[in-house]
Scaffold this motif. Sequence first.
Motif, PDB file in Angstrom:
ATOM      1  N   TYR A 139     -15.979  96.805 106.821  1.00  9.26           N
ATOM      2  CA  TYR A 139     -15.459  97.498 108.289  1.00  9.26           C
ATOM      3  C   TYR A 139     -15.085  98.778 107.592  1.00  9.26           C
ATOM      4  O   TYR A 139     -14.166  98.920 107.000  1.00  9.26           O
ATOM      5  CB  TYR A 139     -14.217  96.782 109.080  1.00  9.26           C
ATOM      6  N   CYS A 140     -15.888  99.818 108.175  1.00 13.41           N
ATOM      7  CA  CYS A 140     -15.499 101.244 107.826  1.00 13.41           C
ATOM      8  C   CYS A 140     -15.405 101.809 109.230  1.00 13.41           C
ATOM      9  O   CYS A 140     -15.905 101.602 110.282  1.00 13.41           O
ATOM     10  CB  CYS A 140     -16.321 101.805 107.111  1.00 13.41           C
ATOM     11  N   ASN A 141     -14.414 102.815 109.415  1.00 18.00           N
ATOM     12  CA  ASN A 141     -14.330 103.545 110.738  1.00 18.00           C
ATOM     13  C   ASN A 141     -15.361 105.059 110.929  1.00 18.00           C
ATOM     14  O   ASN A 141     -15.354 105.603 111.973  1.00 18.00           O
ATOM     15  CB  ASN A 141     -12.708 104.032 110.782  1.00 18.00           C
ATOM     16  N   GLY A 142     -15.868 105.351 109.873  1.00 14.97           N
ATOM     17  CA  GLY A 142     -16.708 106.704 109.871  1.00 14.97           C
ATOM     18  C   GLY A 142     -17.624 106.925 108.826  1.00 14.97           C
ATOM     19  O   GLY A 142     -17.680 106.015 107.921  1.00 14.97           O
ATOM     20  N   VAL A 143     -18.893 107.702 109.172  1.00 15.73           N
ATOM     21  CA  VAL A 143     -19.816 107.838 108.189  1.00 15.73           C
ATOM     22  C   VAL A 143     -19.895 109.399 108.296  1.00 15.73           C
ATOM     23  O   VAL A 143     -19.930 110.066 109.294  1.00 15.73           O
ATOM     24  CB  VAL A 143     -21.106 107.027 108.639  1.00 15.73           C
TER      25      VAL A 143
END
Length: 187
Positions: free
Chosen positions: A46-50
């Motif tokens: 789970y990551c919040n940005g790219v």
Amino acid sequence: MGAAVLGAAGMALGVGVPAGAAPQSVSTVQATVYAQRMLACTSPDYCNGVVSVPRAWRQVKTGRWQDRFVDPSAARMIRFDLDQRHKITPAAAMKKREVALRGTPGLRILGRATGTLTTARGGKVTMATLVYSYRSGATTRWVATRFVSLYGITDQAVEITAGGRLGDRAVLTTTLAKATRTFTLVG
């Protein structure tokens, strides 16, 4: 804008030249290749940005919502703060940062700008950018901090800071612009 950054500002700086030696000329131009990277990951899944940043730059996690990408060949970086608890407009955040910088050795405010743009994925971005330089030992550092609100929301959602030597400002300006256009919240 293309992915290549050409010119003297994009070159790696020479290291280890003896005192009094004639300046070396660089005959090859290196292109900066960008790649999509995940940000503010709270778990492997789970990551919040790219965002698109220089592929060769090494990622360093600096906090729960913060990541930095460091150029291993030069003293330059780009940093992202995705802490979304900020309840302040980008312009107000820029003014607040400028006040916080007072007393910084050799501080020179080089520019302030506000504006909007449409990102690569079609979202509206409102931003305020503070550009400044300061002394760090015998070196003068160049910094551009951009406060960004996404998706038409007026509160700041992301802070992006690019910094390095004065001679790196062309590469850093291009990297900051690319990051602003490609940044997307995920999750």
